[in-house]
Design a protein around this motif. Structure first.
Motif, mmCIF file in Angstrom:
data_model
loop_
_atom_site.group_PDB
_atom_site.id
_atom_site.type_symbol
_atom_site.label_atom_id
_atom_site.label_comp_id
_atom_site.label_asym_id
_atom_site.label_seq_id
_atom_site.Cartn_x
_atom_site.Cartn_y
_atom_site.Cartn_z
ATOM 1 N N ILE A 1 19.702 -11.886 -21.688
ATOM 2 C CA ILE A 1 18.455 -12.359 -21.072
ATOM 3 C C ILE A 1 17.631 -13.176 -22.062
ATOM 4 N N ALA A 2 17.431 -12.631 -23.267
ATOM 5 C CA ALA A 2 16.628 -13.339 -24.267
ATOM 6 C C ALA A 2 17.254 -14.676 -24.640
ATOM 7 N N VAL B 1 16.746 -17.164 -21.730
ATOM 8 C CA VAL B 1 15.340 -17.585 -21.666
ATOM 9 C C VAL B 1 15.053 -18.599 -22.767
ATOM 10 N N MET B 2 15.532 -18.321 -23.978
ATOM 11 C CA MET B 2 15.342 -19.262 -25.094
ATOM 12 C C MET B 2 16.021 -20.596 -24.802
ATOM 13 N N GLY C 1 16.623 -21.957 -21.865
ATOM 14 C CA GLY C 1 15.824 -22.673 -20.873
ATOM 15 C C GLY C 1 14.566 -23.275 -21.473
ATOM 16 N N TRP C 2 13.889 -22.503 -22.305
ATOM 17 C CA TRP C 2 12.661 -22.979 -22.951
ATOM 18 C C TRP C 2 12.962 -24.181 -23.839
ATOM 19 N N CYS D 1 21.935 -20.923 -27.950
ATOM 20 C CA CYS D 1 21.548 -19.839 -27.052
ATOM 21 C C CYS D 1 22.432 -19.759 -25.815
#
Length: 121
Positions: free
Chosen positions: A11-12, A15-16, A18-19, A102
């Motif tokens: 998940i982390a 998310v990274m 995507g960011w 990521c």
């Protein structure tokens, strides 16, 4: 390996990714919050590596120990290496490097789970 940590890493990491992709598309360089996010992700990965090492020391054995340890080392070394590269590249491609790293991490984690699973008694 701890399944909860693996899920958290997935998940982390996504998310990274995507960011950082949003930052890449907005033509923004890597900034300190990106670095902080990578640090958090790296600390979670270190936790997984320490846990796996303790389990191996305690007697649990993955199917292919040498391959498992090499994947584990790659997983732990990938975030800081890419964070340094992304920080040095002050163009929009700095966050892109982080995003690619990521996106690779969940794949490596799935492979680690595959190597760990069959030999655990």
């Amino acid at each position: 390996m701890v399944e909860g940590l693996t899920t958290t890493i997935h998940i982390a990491s996504l998310v990274m990714a995507g960011w950082c992709l949003v930052s890449t598309f907005r033509d923004q360089p890597m900034v300190v919050p990106h670095l902080a996010g990578m640090t958090v992700l790296w600390l979670i990965l270190i936790g997984q590596a320490v846990t796996s090492t303790v389990l191996i020391t305690g007697g649990a054995r993955p199917a292919e120990p040498v391959v498992f340890v090499s994947y584990l080392a790659t997983v732990v070394l990938l975030p800081p290496a890419c964070a340094v590269w992304g920080l040095m590249d002050r163009s929009r491609w700095g966050p892109a490097v982080i995003a690619v790293a990521c996106l690779v991490l969940p794949v490596l984690m799935v492979r680690l789970e595959q190597l760990w699973g069959p030999a655990v008694a």
